[in-house]
Write a protein that holds these residues in place. Structure first.
Motif, short mmCIF file in Angstrom:
data_model
loop_
_atom_site.label_atom_id
_atom_site.label_comp_id
_atom_site.label_asym_id
_atom_site.label_seq_id
_atom_site.Cartn_x
_atom_site.Cartn_y
_atom_site.Cartn_z
N SER A 109 3.23 22.71 -3.52
CA SER A 109 3.59 21.49 -2.79
C SER A 109 4.26 20.46 -3.69
N ASP A 110 3.66 20.17 -4.86
CA ASP A 110 4.18 19.12 -5.73
C ASP A 110 3.62 19.36 -7.12
N PHE A 114 0.85 -1.20 0.00
CA PHE A 114 0.00 0.00 0.00
C PHE A 114 0.88 1.24 0.00
N GLY A 115 0.74 2.07 -1.03
CA GLY A 115 1.57 3.26 -1.16
C GLY A 115 0.89 4.50 -0.60
N LEU A 116 1.70 5.36 0.00
CA LEU A 116 1.22 6.62 0.57
C LEU A 116 2.07 7.77 0.03
N THR A 117 1.42 8.86 -0.32
CA THR A 117 2.12 10.07 -0.73
C THR A 117 1.95 11.12 0.36
N PRO A 118 2.67 12.24 0.26
CA PRO A 118 2.48 13.33 1.23
C PRO A 118 1.13 14.02 1.10
N VAL A 119 0.25 13.53 0.22
CA VAL A 119 -1.06 14.14 0.09
C VAL A 119 -1.86 14.05 1.38
N VAL A 120 -1.60 13.05 2.19
CA VAL A 120 -2.35 12.89 3.43
C VAL A 120 -1.43 12.87 4.64
N THR A 139 7.80 22.38 -2.25
CA THR A 139 8.20 21.92 -0.92
C THR A 139 8.06 20.41 -0.76
N TYR A 140 7.25 19.76 -1.59
CA TYR A 140 6.99 18.32 -1.58
C TYR A 140 6.33 17.84 -0.28
N THR A 161 7.76 12.08 -3.34
CA THR A 161 6.96 12.78 -4.34
C THR A 161 5.79 11.92 -4.81
N TYR A 162 4.78 12.60 -5.37
CA TYR A 162 3.64 11.90 -5.95
C TYR A 162 4.09 11.07 -7.15
N GLN A 163 5.03 11.60 -7.93
CA GLN A 163 5.48 10.91 -9.13
C GLN A 163 6.06 9.53 -8.79
#
Length: 285
Positions: free
Chosen positions: A137-138, A31-37, A169-170, A67-69
């Motif tokens: 942010s990204d 399960f992947g997580l980004t800094p979005v949350v 800032t990511y 990063t989201y990418q």
């Protein structure tokens, strides 16, 4: 001109890089997580992993990247079963991604993008930020890049000309920190994250002021590859997320996130993000 991120992500996902996540073990959910949350919160991470492990009956590997990418690339390459991403990459790769679940915040699967400025700043409207330094942010974030960029395009502008300087800032929290410290005269941030900051870091949030609130967008979703939508790990994950508000340990995770639960959601939640993405692509190339 903005880099063709869809093209570069497609090359990466097609195998132009070495595998970035080890092969799955038997009965493992990746399960992947980004800094979005999430930011760096050990208690939350442990709670989420423990809940998913108990309810899915899978070993759970939480994969995080800066990063989201990076997370989107891993998801498209099949190195993750699912990931909590942003609505912008979801619409960019709509032909290859499916919804798993969408969070509910304040009772709805919706949120806004904010433009924030220092609390004692003089700016009263977006046009007042012309010629200033802006923190995004990204580049693959809806609230942290696309929403503000689309609004500028509608006004006949683009970030590179409108602002004197921009930087990434990511992490949404770091956008607030940059604005509060006056490293930036303004910043584009996830409205949900900023409202949570009012609770968990009120001194930081108090040093910022919301200048502009966007229209409502679909909340950053949990997604999987279309090819994996019927796999056991994804089906178990969907069940676990949809049941989270009914389980004590699930409610503890939700309380930490300031969310109400998850819903199945539908792709039309992200229609306005898709429209903004098309607008910006036409304008900036």
């Amino acid at each position: 001109m903005r880099t063709d991120r869809r093209g570069s992500l497609g090359l990466l996902a097609a195998g132009a890089v070495f595998p970035l996540v080890r092969p799955p073990r038997s009965r493992e959910l990746r399960f992947g997580l980004t800094p979005v949350v999430l930011d760096d919160d050990r208690v939350l991470m442990e709670g989420l992993e423990g809940y998913l492990r108990r309810v899915t009956n899978f070993d759970v590997l939480i994969v995080r990247r800066r990063t989201y990418q990076e997370i989107t690339t891993l998801l498209l390459a099949g190195q993750l079963d699912a990931a909590w991403i942003c609505g912008y990459p979801f619409v960019q790769f709509r032909d290859r991604l499916e919804l798993v679940a969408v969070p509910l915040w304040r009772g709805r699967p919706l949120y806004r993008s904010y433009v924030i400025v220092p609390a004692d700043g003089t700016a009263e409207r977006l046009s007042d930020l012309r010629g200033t330094v802006h923190a995004f942010s990204d580049p693959d974030s809806n609230s942290g890049w696309l929403a503000t960029t689309a609004e500028l395009v509608r006004r006949g502008e683009e970030p590179g000309r409108f602002f004197r300087h921009v930087f990434f800032t990511y992490a949404h929290r770091k956008v607030a920190r940059a604005v509060a410290a006056r490293l930036a005269d303004g910043g584009s941030i996830d409205g949900y994250v900023f409202e949570v900051l009012r609770e968990v870091e009120p001194e930081l949030a108090a040093r910022c002021r919301v200048l502009r609130r966007s229209p409502l967008f679909g909340f950053p979703p949990v997604a999987c590859r279309r090819l994996d939508a019927g796999s056991e790990p994804v089906l178990r994950l969907r069940e676990a997320l949809l049941a989270m508000a009914e389980e004590p340990d699930g409610r503890a995770v939700l309380a930490h996130l300031r969310l109400d639960g998850f819903t199945a959601g539908t792709p039309d939640l992200f229609g306005s993000i898709a429209a903004n993405a098309r607008l910006v692509a036409r304008a900036l190339g």
